[in-house]
Design a protein around this motif. Structure first.
Motif, PDB file in Angstrom:
ATOM      1  N   ALA A  78       0.836  -1.210   0.000  1.00 49.82           N
ATOM      2  CA  ALA A  78       0.000   0.000   0.000  1.00 49.82           C
ATOM      3  C   ALA A  78       0.867   1.255   0.000  1.00 49.82           C
ATOM      4  CB  ALA A  78      -0.932  -0.005   1.213  1.00 49.82           C
ATOM      5  N   GLY A  98      -3.887   3.994   4.203  1.00 50.78           N
ATOM      6  CA  GLY A  98      -3.753   2.843   3.325  1.00 50.78           C
ATOM      7  C   GLY A  98      -3.527   1.567   4.118  1.00 50.78           C
ATOM      8  N   TYR A 107     -10.099  -8.098  -1.575  1.00 53.60           N
ATOM      9  CA  TYR A 107      -9.034  -7.105  -1.533  1.00 53.60           C
ATOM     10  C   TYR A 107      -8.017  -7.385  -0.427  1.00 53.60           C
ATOM     11  CZ  TYR A 107     -12.469  -4.618  -4.365  1.00 53.60           C
ATOM     12  OH  TYR A 107     -13.366  -4.283  -5.329  1.00 53.60           O
ATOM     13  N   TYR A 110      -5.891  -1.143   0.464  1.00 50.49           N
ATOM     14  CA  TYR A 110      -6.330  -0.003  -0.332  1.00 50.49           C
ATOM     15  C   TYR A 110      -5.595   1.241   0.143  1.00 50.49           C
ATOM     16  CZ  TYR A 110      -9.444   1.499   3.529  1.00 50.49           C
ATOM     17  OH  TYR A 110      -9.941   1.911   4.736  1.00 50.49           O
ATOM     18  N   TYR A 111      -5.673   2.278  -0.664  1.00 50.16           N
ATOM     19  CA  TYR A 111      -5.166   3.583  -0.237  1.00 50.16           C
ATOM     20  C   TYR A 111      -6.120   4.644  -0.780  1.00 50.16           C
ATOM     21  CZ  TYR A 111      -1.441   6.079   2.132  1.00 50.16           C
ATOM     22  OH  TYR A 111      -0.726   6.798   3.063  1.00 50.16           O
ATOM     23  N   ASP A 112      -6.435   5.634   0.071  1.00 53.31           N
ATOM     24  CA  ASP A 112      -7.334   6.721  -0.309  1.00 53.31           C
ATOM     25  C   ASP A 112      -6.526   7.971  -0.656  1.00 53.31           C
ATOM     26  OD1 ASP A 112      -9.495   5.109   0.135  1.00 53.31           O
ATOM     27  OD2 ASP A 112     -10.038   5.986   2.070  1.00 53.31           O
ATOM     28  N   LEU A 207      -3.366  -4.488  -8.741  1.00 54.99           N
ATOM     29  CA  LEU A 207      -4.380  -3.480  -8.453  1.00 54.99           C
ATOM     30  C   LEU A 207      -5.685  -3.947  -9.069  1.00 54.99           C
ATOM     31  CD1 LEU A 207      -2.418  -0.136  -9.003  1.00 54.99           C
ATOM     32  CD2 LEU A 207      -2.696  -1.490  -6.910  1.00 54.99           C
ATOM     33  N   THR A 210     -11.039   0.775  -8.565  1.00 58.03           N
ATOM     34  CA  THR A 210     -11.096   2.101  -7.951  1.00 58.03           C
ATOM     35  C   THR A 210     -12.519   2.358  -7.470  1.00 58.03           C
ATOM     36  OG1 THR A 210     -11.618   3.215 -10.040  1.00 58.03           O
ATOM     37  CG2 THR A 210      -9.286   2.981  -9.473  1.00 58.03           C
ATOM     38  N   ARG A 226     -10.343   5.921  -3.921  1.00 55.74           N
ATOM     39  CA  ARG A 226      -9.773   4.735  -3.275  1.00 55.74           C
ATOM     40  C   ARG A 226      -9.293   3.758  -4.349  1.00 55.74           C
ATOM     41  NH1 ARG A 226     -12.923   1.925   1.598  1.00 55.74           N
ATOM     42  NH2 ARG A 226     -12.156   3.876   2.494  1.00 55.74           N
ATOM     43  N   ILE A 227      -8.069   3.297  -4.204  1.00 57.38           N
ATOM     44  CA  ILE A 227      -7.525   2.273  -5.101  1.00 57.38           C
ATOM     45  C   ILE A 227      -7.344   0.996  -4.305  1.00 57.38           C
ATOM     46  CG2 ILE A 227      -5.625   1.619  -6.619  1.00 57.38           C
ATOM     47  CD1 ILE A 227      -5.072   4.569  -7.099  1.00 57.38           C
ATOM     48  N   TYR A 228      -7.974  -0.074  -4.774  1.00 56.39           N
ATOM     49  CA  TYR A 228      -7.893  -1.380  -4.125  1.00 56.39           C
ATOM     50  C   TYR A 228      -6.867  -2.265  -4.836  1.00 56.39           C
ATOM     51  CZ  TYR A 228     -12.307  -0.793  -1.501  1.00 56.39           C
ATOM     52  OH  TYR A 228     -13.304  -0.384  -0.633  1.00 56.39           O
TER      53      TYR A 228
END
Length: 344
Positions: A78, A98, A107, A110-112, A207, A210, A226-228
């Motif tokens: 992350a 994250g 998942y 994630y990171y926002d 990845l 999103t 957010r990306i997972y």
């Protein structure tokens, strides 16, 4: 000074000088040092670079065979994601939180982000490419402990407003005096850790999607991106996981239900509100009858309550202040009394 390390097999290592976890692992065997992901020191997870204080300590070196290591791997991945996004989209990127996910079926982390431009699923390949460059560089991951004021000043200089807000909250709510930061190349993040020793220990990641996410889950706050993703210790595990996700999507009840003609969704009715067709109604009735029979077998008696109740009922129960904003509006009658639809 004297440092005594007690190992899980009962053996001990003794040192008359300061020693780090990775040095203990090296003394046990070079192979263990190469395989080390993190460690458990006196019952607490820590980095392999952790310095061991004088005294007697219990130490367990964690490798990819230990469950705890998967969380460390995903958490570090992350951070690599955040570094890649920052390098790709510029200094206006705000990275927030994250975490690693170990109990989610799909998942692994994630990171926002607050981004200067919108991104979607089509951008993930570009971000993955940048992540692979960072991983190939085998960047050392350094833990830095700073006084709160210095940590806050560093993130203010970086323009990371969300991190500054988080630091202020930690000071207010937990009265923290120091904070741990993790640094890889020029990228710095605030984190309790632990993390892998270097980015090169990440072997297999992907990845996945999103999504939008409100800062701190509050719809009054800014919408973030957010990306997972997920990560495993080898490509075989990752591929097997991706296949499981694909198979699960084929068995999604929303898809199967439509294909079998069990229910229908209509925008005129509202999202998530199924209209049961005859076949679906049969299945639902059979399930209800089975459940009712099981309850009777176990000695339960049935009661029926109205679908609406006076507002005072929910105020008396203590539910209203907590569910007020998630309930349907109060039904106001001419006599001034208020009623609510039963929430459950």
């Amino acid at each position: 000074m004297s440092v005594t390390i007690r190992l899980p097999d009962g053996n001990e290592k003794k040192y008359d000088h300061p020693v780090e976890v990775i040095q203990v692992a090296e003394d046990i065997s070079p192979g263990l040092a190469r395989a080390a992901m993190a460690a458990e020191l006196d019952g607490k997870l820590c980095d392999t670079s952790t310095a061991i204080a004088e005294g007697v300590h219990e130490l367990r070196i964690l490798t990819n065979k230990d469950d705890e290591s998967l969380e460390v791997l995903r958490h570090t991945t992350a951070h690599v994601l955040a570094q890649a996004v920052t390098e790709l989209f510029g200094p206006e990127v705000q990275y927030t939180i994250g975490p690693a996910l170990t109990d989610d079926f799909q998942y692994g982390f994630y990171y926002d982000f607050s981004l200067p431009q919108s991104i979607g699923i089509e951008d993930l390949a570009k971000i993955e490419k940048k992540m692979k460059e960072i991983i190939s560089a085998k960047l050392p991951i350094e833990r830095i402990v700073l006084p709160v004021d210095q940590a806050k000043e560093q993130f203010e200089k970086l323009g990371q407003d969300y991190k500054v807000e988080m630091i202020n909250d930690l000071v207010t709510n937990e009265a923290v005096e120091t904070l741990s930061l993790y640094k890889q190349a020029d990228f710095v993040d605030m984190c309790r850790g632990p993390h892998l020793g270097n980015t090169g220990k990440i072997k297999a990641f992907k990845l996945l999607s999103t999504a939008g996410a409100y800062w701190r889950g509050d719809e009054k706050n800014q919408m973030l991106t957010r990306i997972y993703g997920t990560a495993f210790f080898d490509r075989k595990e990752l591929n097997a996981h991706i296949e499981r996700i694909a198979e699960a999507k084929k068995r999604d009840h929303r898809i199967i239900g439509k294909q079998l003609g069990l229910f229908h969704f209509s925008d005129a009715v509202g999202p998530g509100l199924p209209l049961w067709k005859p076949k679906g109604a049969v299945i639902r009735r059979e399930l209800e009858d089975w459940l009712r029979g099981e309850l009777i077998k176990r000695g339960y008696d049935s009661v029926y309550t109205p679908h609406i109740g006076k507002l005072e009922l929910y105020e008396t129960s203590g539910h209203y202040p907590y569910y007020e904003h998630g309930l349907f509006p109060t039904i106001q009658l001419e006599d001034g009394s208020g009623y609510l639809l039963k929430p459950m």
